[in-house]
Design an enzyme around this catalytic site. Structure first.
Site, mmCIF file in Angstrom:
data_model
loop_
_atom_site.group_PDB
_atom_site.id
_atom_site.type_symbol
_atom_site.label_atom_id
_atom_site.label_comp_id
_atom_site.label_asym_id
_atom_site.label_seq_id
_atom_site.Cartn_x
_atom_site.Cartn_y
_atom_site.Cartn_z
ATOM 1 N N HIS A 123 50.549 33.369 43.429
ATOM 2 C CA HIS A 123 51.125 32.095 43.737
ATOM 3 C C HIS A 123 49.092 30.410 44.283
ATOM 4 O O HIS A 123 49.259 29.907 43.921
ATOM 5 C CB HIS A 123 51.371 31.743 44.905
ATOM 6 C CG HIS A 123 51.658 31.888 46.633
ATOM 7 N ND1 HIS A 123 51.188 32.966 47.168
ATOM 8 C CD2 HIS A 123 50.587 30.874 47.393
ATOM 9 C CE1 HIS A 123 50.947 32.495 47.883
ATOM 10 N NE2 HIS A 123 50.018 31.561 48.377
ATOM 11 N N ASP B 63 53.262 38.824 43.286
ATOM 12 C CA ASP B 63 52.586 37.760 43.905
ATOM 13 C C ASP B 63 50.967 37.871 43.524
ATOM 14 O O ASP B 63 50.176 38.304 44.559
ATOM 15 C CB ASP B 63 52.907 37.390 45.431
ATOM 16 C CG ASP B 63 52.588 35.910 45.392
ATOM 17 O OD1 ASP B 63 51.463 35.473 44.051
ATOM 18 O OD2 ASP B 63 52.379 35.735 46.413
ATOM 19 N N SER C 229 48.014 32.323 53.188
ATOM 20 C CA SER C 229 47.996 33.152 52.009
ATOM 21 C C SER C 229 46.622 32.967 51.137
ATOM 22 O O SER C 229 45.742 32.944 51.578
ATOM 23 C CB SER C 229 48.849 31.802 51.303
ATOM 24 O OG SER C 229 49.935 32.169 51.326
#
Length: 403
Positions: free
Chosen positions: A233, A264, A352
């Site tokens: 992402h 992901d 992230s």
């Protein structure tokens, strides 16, 4: 970039296992050179040892012994598999004992003869994986908004379904389908909604299109071409990536897409004059951690991660092959993401892409976690989901760069 996508890729974390993205004049990693010159470098990063000791309420020597013991048991399991002895998954208990699932009593006896603990479970990994796959297929037809995640929990011998809100038709239908499998499925209500952990703080290690992410792991293909392995992402739009405002890589592949069934993981081609470090930063807490390999840690193993927002946090490995439903706080569609690992490592928005390490073995990159989670210190209570590194390397045909 659409509003919903801005939130999801808006940011990420500091690097743990990638240590630093090095561009131009920064191509030499002083910490790496120092580590190479130190003949008696410690096996494990001191901050990780201290964190595990605090978690266990033990001495640091006991924590080192725990790391060594877990590694030795996993080597023994690898030998068992090489001998052709049938197994059906394995997990660490809270005490650090590796328990191996066996399909029958004869196989269990052979595992125990090899020096490991074995059991014959009621269901086992193979049967639970089939149930999990069935639920994945149902989620592919319609994202089950309100169902946070579902995964195989080997220790509990169940597929665990976590629910934040079961009032919607899609969630009720999903829970009904899961419950048909009786005691092979455990439904836990009252859980939190999940999101990919994105934020737009200034001055990150890796920037693109006005947003930020963290540098992940360096890897190479068969021809020696260098790639950055990261959370998908972060590079969904395949942007140019910059370090200290200087381009060092270009996104080439991402398996993440908002509103669809996603994985992901993603990679970016590193410019010829640049490189990705092989030492993990602890954000100034205790030096760097050299990446020695990428062997996947078993469920229950001790693990830490480095992230821009929460720094150095530690916990244990949860399950693998976890499927989650990510909610877009900007009102975009829910996204079902498959193939993740879960952990008790605490993360927040902005983490992230952050890297996870168990001992000196690279594990993966932060994908997401509970909305509004607040972490307090190295062993702050929490949870997170990560993209396993081994799966990304296998999918893209890459070899991890090690120190």
């Amino acid at each position: 970039m659409q509003v919903s996508r801005k939130y999801l890729v808006a940011a990420v974390t500091g690097v743990l296992l990638s240590a630093s993205a090095v561009t131009g004049a920064q191509a030499a990693d002083p910490a790496s050179a120092t580590a190479s010159a130190t003949a008696q470098a410690p096996r494990y990063q001191p901050e990780m040892v201290a964190a595990l000791a605090e978690t266990l309420g033990s001495s640091e020597q006991a924590a080192v012994d725990r790391f060594d013991h877990e590694a030795a048991q996993q080597r023994e399991l690898a030998d068992v598999n090489k001998q052709g002895i049938k197994t059906d998954g394995a997990f660490f208990t809270k005490a650090g004992t590796l328990t191996v699932n066996a399909p029958d009593a004869r196989s269990a006896a052979r595992v125990e003869d090899a020096g490991l603990t074995a059991r014959v479970p009621e269901h086992g990994k193979s049967a639970l994986d089939l149930i999990k796959s069935e639920l994945d297929a149902k989620a592919a037809e319609q994202a089950p908004a309100g169902v946070s995640s579902w995964s195989v929990d080997l220790a509990a011998d169940t597929v665990t379904v976590e629910v934040s809100n079961d009032s919607g038709a899609a969630a009720r239908s999903f829970i009904k389908a899961a419950s048909k499998h009786g005691d092979a499925v455990r439904v836990i209500r009252g859980q939190e909604r999940l999101e990919t952990q994105a934020v737009v703080p200034p001055g990150s290690r890796m920037t693109f299109n006005g947003y930020i992410c963290s540098v992940g792991f360096g890897a190479r293909d068969a021809a020696g071409k260098q790639y950055l392995v990261t959370a998908g992402h972060c590079i969904e739009d395949l942007p140019d990536l910059a370090y200290n405002n200087v381009k060092f890589a270009k996104g080439t592949n991402s398996r993440f897409a908002v509103g669809t069934r996603s994985v992901d993981m993603g990679i970016a081609a590193v410019d010829a004059e640049d490189s990705i470090g092989t030492q993990v930063t602890t954000h100034g807490q205790a030096g760097n951690v050299a990446v020695r390999g990428g062997t996947r840690a078993a469920q229950g193993a001790a693990m830490c991660k480095s992230g821009q927002t929460t720094g150095w946090t530690c916990g244990t490995v949860g399950s693998y092959n976890v499927t989650v439903t990510y909610t877009d706080a900007n009102g975009g569609p829910d996204t079902v993401v498959t193939g993740l690992g879960s952990s008790t490592v605490c993360t927040e928005g902005g983490d992230s892409g952050g890297a996870y390490i168990a001992g000196n073995q690279a594990q993966g990159m932060t994908s997401g976690g509970p909305i509004g989670q607040n972490c307090t210190g190295v062993n702050g209570r929490g949870s997170s989901y990560f993209q396993p590194l081994t799966d990304a390397l296998s999918y893209y045909g890459l070899t991890l760069n090690t120190n």
